[in-house]
Design a protein around this motif. Structure first.
Motif, PDB file in Angstrom:
ATOM      1  N   UNK A 179       0.767  -1.359   0.232  1.00 19.30           N
ATOM      2  CA  UNK A 179       0.093  -0.101  -0.161  1.00 19.30           C
ATOM      3  C   UNK A 179       0.886   1.151  -0.021  1.00 19.30           C
ATOM      4  N   UNK A 180       0.434   2.113  -0.699  1.00 19.98           N
ATOM      5  CA  UNK A 180       0.723   3.856  -0.612  1.00 19.98           C
ATOM      6  C   UNK A 180       2.197   3.340  -1.334  1.00 19.98           C
ATOM      7  N   UNK A 181       2.309   3.270  -2.472  1.00 24.52           N
ATOM      8  CA  UNK A 181       3.516   3.080  -3.520  1.00 24.52           C
ATOM      9  C   UNK A 181       3.308   4.063  -4.519  1.00 24.52           C
ATOM     10  N   UNK A 182       4.562   4.845  -4.755  1.00 26.38           N
ATOM     11  CA  UNK A 182       4.642   5.834  -5.951  1.00 26.38           C
ATOM     12  C   UNK A 182       5.641   5.195  -6.784  1.00 26.38           C
ATOM     13  N   UNK A 183       5.491   4.955  -8.146  1.00 28.69           N
ATOM     14  CA  UNK A 183       6.322   4.616  -9.064  1.00 28.69           C
ATOM     15  C   UNK A 183       6.582   5.788 -10.127  1.00 28.69           C
ATOM     16  N   UNK A 184       7.719   6.317 -10.107  1.00 25.26           N
ATOM     17  CA  UNK A 184       7.934   7.464 -10.612  1.00 25.26           C
ATOM     18  C   UNK A 184       9.085   7.917 -11.466  1.00 25.26           C
ATOM     19  N   UNK A 232      -9.051  -5.726  -0.436  1.00 26.54           N
ATOM     20  CA  UNK A 232      -8.196  -5.421   0.897  1.00 26.54           C
ATOM     21  C   UNK A 232      -8.330  -4.100   1.029  1.00 26.54           C
ATOM     22  N   UNK A 233      -8.829  -3.070   0.413  1.00 28.86           N
ATOM     23  CA  UNK A 233      -8.914  -1.606   0.669  1.00 28.86           C
ATOM     24  C   UNK A 233      -7.271  -1.366   0.623  1.00 28.86           C
ATOM     25  N   UNK A 234      -6.508  -1.956   0.015  1.00 28.96           N
ATOM     26  CA  UNK A 234      -4.875  -1.565  -0.023  1.00 28.96           C
ATOM     27  C   UNK A 234      -4.538  -1.318  -1.541  1.00 28.96           C
ATOM     28  N   UNK A 235      -3.385  -1.544  -1.837  1.00 33.13           N
ATOM     29  CA  UNK A 235      -2.973  -1.130  -3.358  1.00 33.13           C
ATOM     30  C   UNK A 235      -3.304   0.148  -3.895  1.00 33.13           C
ATOM     31  N   UNK A 236      -2.930   1.032  -2.966  1.00 30.79           N
ATOM     32  CA  UNK A 236      -2.893   2.305  -3.468  1.00 30.79           C
ATOM     33  C   UNK A 236      -1.475   2.816  -4.284  1.00 30.79           C
ATOM     34  N   UNK A 237      -1.679   3.202  -5.387  1.00 33.94           N
ATOM     35  CA  UNK A 237      -0.624   3.288  -6.266  1.00 33.94           C
ATOM     36  C   UNK A 237      -0.506   4.353  -7.264  1.00 33.94           C
ATOM     37  N   UNK A 238       0.696   4.998  -7.009  1.00 29.61           N
ATOM     38  CA  UNK A 238       0.703   6.232  -8.271  1.00 29.61           C
ATOM     39  C   UNK A 238       1.659   5.774  -9.250  1.00 29.61           C
ATOM     40  N   UNK A 255      -4.716  -4.027 -10.560  1.00 27.51           N
ATOM     41  CA  UNK A 255      -5.925  -4.361  -9.731  1.00 27.51           C
ATOM     42  C   UNK A 255      -5.924  -3.438  -8.551  1.00 27.51           C
ATOM     43  N   UNK A 256      -5.211  -2.225  -8.468  1.00 27.29           N
ATOM     44  CA  UNK A 256      -5.188  -1.536  -7.204  1.00 27.29           C
ATOM     45  C   UNK A 256      -6.005  -0.321  -7.504  1.00 27.29           C
ATOM     46  N   UNK A 257      -6.069   0.440  -6.392  1.00 25.51           N
ATOM     47  CA  UNK A 257      -6.468   1.972  -6.531  1.00 25.51           C
ATOM     48  C   UNK A 257      -5.101   2.719  -7.183  1.00 25.51           C
ATOM     49  N   UNK A 258      -5.184   2.897  -8.415  1.00 26.73           N
ATOM     50  CA  UNK A 258      -4.148   3.139  -9.232  1.00 26.73           C
ATOM     51  C   UNK A 258      -4.418   4.461 -10.141  1.00 26.73           C
ATOM     52  N   UNK A 259      -3.393   5.634  -9.760  1.00 29.23           N
ATOM     53  CA  UNK A 259      -3.538   6.722 -10.535  1.00 29.23           C
ATOM     54  C   UNK A 259      -2.467   6.929 -11.172  1.00 29.23           C
ATOM     55  N   UNK A 260      -2.761   6.753 -12.730  1.00 28.45           N
ATOM     56  CA  UNK A 260      -1.758   6.882 -14.017  1.00 28.45           C
ATOM     57  C   UNK A 260      -1.899   8.095 -14.671  1.00 28.45           C
TER      58      UNK A 260
END
Length: 369
Positions: A179-184, A232-238, A255-260
């Motif tokens: 959870x709370x992952x930033x891929x930048x 899971x209410x997890x996997x918030x990913x940027x 499959x997450x809550x993803x902001x692309x």
């Protein structure tokens, strides 16, 4: 007194700028380790640094793990506050090496926290991979489980300015309720040498044999619908400012809550025809919206991609939410999914790159520095 006031005001202003920059990065605010750094130049020094629980590791130059892919696993709470980064200007690379930050054996309410991995070139040696056999290329083997970086039940991680290419499993994955992952500002791609490898051996990833050259997949968020945002209410990913391509077969699978946003999906090589095993070289999709996801896709540039934004679910009736807006599609083929909800909320500030500057900006800033 006036000088003091100006100095204090400037300091506060700089703090505000820093705060805004941190928020603008995405879901993560990871800072990594505050330890004194340990510089490593070979695989033995890397072994020693990890054995001695060094939390700030700097890679100086190219380090090769050997003829068989080697995995370094960080599997308990002692690895909170971890930074692994490349030394700027040294062409830092980890070859045939996977970094696996893996909290899956921790108690259910725990994860490994505050991880930064940046400025490293992760890639596999193709000739070494072609020589693997038997258990190495079967389900559970070191070959089929070789990624550049794997995050498994990790909370608050920043993956920034890395290069991932020519690796046989997904180049990078985020799973198991991370959870709370930033891929930048990363670059995910495959070389022409990988695309055209001959011999092109068959490997068994999931109980079915596939040829190695066709496994050109960059990124996975969520292992399955039971490991998704809705489950899971997890996997918030940027996913921001990344360069996906060239030569990708498909994905990222989300499959997450993803902001692309501000990503360049580059299929400029547009592989066609068949490879040495007789399988199609064509891209099957560029980005996949998966089961249990909430995905906001905006200000991305899709160039010559096929099925640019594709809904691909584990089961036909699985739920998902998807919003696409202000994306650019140039010379694309196939279809691209439409929004099925009006909005998906993002809790941080961010800057969108204008379309005519996006490709130039991403090519200049993504990858190792």
């Amino acid at each position: 007194m006036k000088k003091f006031f100006v100095a204090v005001s400037t300091f506060i202003f700089m703090l505000l700028i820093t705060f805004n920059i941190a928020n603008a990065a995405g879901f993560s605010n990871a800072k990594g380790s505050s330890q004194k750094a340990t510089i490593i130049k070979n695989v033995q020094q890397l072994n020693d640094a990890i054995k001695n629980k060094q939390h700030h590791i700097i890679v100086d130059g190219t380090i090769n793990g050997g003829n068989v892919p080697k995995t370094y696993t960080f599997a308990d709470k002692s690895w909170d506050n971890l930074t692994i980064e490349g030394l700027k200007g040294s062409k830092p690379a980890l070859v045939n090496i996977q970094l696996k930050v893996d909290g899956e054996l921790l108690p259910a309410n725990q994860s490994i926290n505050n991880v930064v991995i940046k400025n490293i070139n992760f890639y596999g040696n193709i000739s070494d991979l072609q020589k693997l056999n038997n258990d190495q290329i079967n389900v559970g083997g070191v070959g089929v489980n070789y990624l550049g970086v794997s995050l498994r039940r990790v909370n608050n991680a920043l993956i920034k300015n890395n290069d991932f290419h020519d690796i046989p499993d997904d180049l990078f994955s985020i799973s198991l309720s991370s959870d709370k992952i930033t891929v930048d500002h990363n670059h995910f791609w495959f070389s022409n040498k990988w695309l055209n490898m001959n011999p092109d051996p068959k490997w068994n990833w999931v109980g079915d044999w596939h040829d190695l050259a066709s496994e050109r997949l960059p990124l996975l968020v969520g292992a399955n619908k039971n490991d998704s945002y809705m489950a899971t209410n997890k996997l918030h990913v940027t996913l921001s400012n990344n360069w996906f391509g060239p030569n990708l077969k498909g994905r990222p699978l989300l499959r997450g809550y993803v902001h692309a946003y501000n990503n360049y999906f580059d299929n400029s090589t547009n592989p066609t025809g068949q490879n040495a095993q007789g399988y199609s070289q064509n891209q099957y999709n560029a980005m996949q919206i998966g089961s249990g996801s909430n995905v906001l896709s905006e200000h991305n540039y899709f160039y010559k991609t096929n099925n640019s934004q594709n809904v691909g679910l584990d089961s036909k009736n699985d739920e998902y939410k998807f919003v696409t807006k202000h994306n650019i599609f140039r010379n694309t083929t196939g279809t691209s999914a439409k929004s099925n909800v009006k909005s998906i909320k993002i809790p941080y500030k961010y800057n969108l790159i204008t379309s005519h500057n996006l490709i130039k900006n991403i090519k200049k800033t993504a990858g190792v520095k």
